[in-house]
Design a protein around this motif. Structure first.
Motif, PDB file in Angstrom:
ATOM      1  N   SER A  49       4.153  -5.295  -4.325  1.00  8.50           N
ATOM      2  CA  SER A  49       4.431  -6.344  -3.337  1.00  8.50           C
ATOM      3  C   SER A  49       5.826  -6.197  -2.752  1.00  8.50           C
ATOM      4  O   SER A  49       6.666  -5.461  -3.274  1.00  8.50           O
ATOM      5  CB  SER A  49       4.323  -7.728  -3.991  1.00  8.50           C
ATOM      6  OG  SER A  49       2.996  -8.012  -4.353  1.00  8.50           O
ATOM      7  N   ASP A  50       6.073  -6.978  -1.695  1.00 13.63           N
ATOM      8  CA  ASP A  50       7.405  -7.015  -1.092  1.00 13.63           C
ATOM      9  C   ASP A  50       8.399  -7.640  -2.073  1.00 13.63           C
ATOM     10  O   ASP A  50       8.013  -8.178  -3.114  1.00 13.63           O
ATOM     11  CB  ASP A  50       7.387  -7.771   0.241  1.00 13.63           C
ATOM     12  CG  ASP A  50       6.910  -9.216   0.115  1.00 13.63           C
ATOM     13  OD1 ASP A  50       7.095  -9.850  -0.944  1.00 13.63           O
ATOM     14  OD2 ASP A  50       6.361  -9.725   1.104  1.00 13.63           O
TER      15      ASP A  50
ATOM     16  N   ASN B 192       1.559  -9.194  -2.270  1.00 14.89           N
ATOM     17  CA  ASN B 192       2.140 -10.128  -1.304  1.00 14.89           C
ATOM     18  C   ASN B 192       1.382 -11.464  -1.326  1.00 14.89           C
ATOM     19  O   ASN B 192       0.969 -11.894  -2.386  1.00 14.89           O
ATOM     20  CB  ASN B 192       2.218  -9.494   0.083  1.00 14.89           C
ATOM     21  CG  ASN B 192       3.105  -8.261   0.070  1.00 14.89           C
ATOM     22  OD1 ASN B 192       4.103  -8.202  -0.632  1.00 14.89           O
ATOM     23  ND2 ASN B 192       2.735  -7.260   0.848  1.00 14.89           N
TER      24      ASN B 192
END
Length: 116
Positions: A44-45, A14
């Motif tokens: 990560s997102d 992120n």
């Protein structure tokens, strides 16, 4: 004597704004056409993962399906590195001009140094 090829390794989880700023500062201070940059996405997102996947050469993107943490991700990325030197960077750094040269010079003058 030509400059040694360096593999810059960055674990990313992120923090997309920080990662973008770090990459800009790296691009501003190092000629990446002579080196490689390996970004390892540590689960990560979607926004960060998508942004990373859209990067093109000289960037190499690896992805972990689960968050393995900085050390494991960095070591995993190092297995893919082709450089004579490995430079591990945090994705929240902003690099200043001239940051790399003293480290390379130390290695040239003291070749038995294992880590800087």
């Amino acid at each position: 004597m030509p400059e040694p090829r360096i593999s810059f390794i960055v674990a990313v989880h992120n923090c997309l704004d920080l990662t973008r700023a770090m990459i800009r500062s790296l691009e501003d201070t190092v000629d990446l056409s002579k080196h490689e940059l390996i970004l390892i996405d540590d689960a990560s997102d979607a926004e960060t993962a998508t942004w990373l996947q859209n990067l093109e050469a000289p960037y190499r993107i690896l992805r972990n399906e689960t968050n393995l943490g900085f050390s494991t991700s960095s070591n995993k990325a190092a297995l893919h590195a082709t450089g004579a030197h490995l430079v591990f960077l945090n994705n929240d750094l902003e690099l200043a001009p001239g940051w790399l040269e003293p480290m390379i010079e130390l290695e040239r003058t003291l070749p038995k140094v294992g880590a800087v």
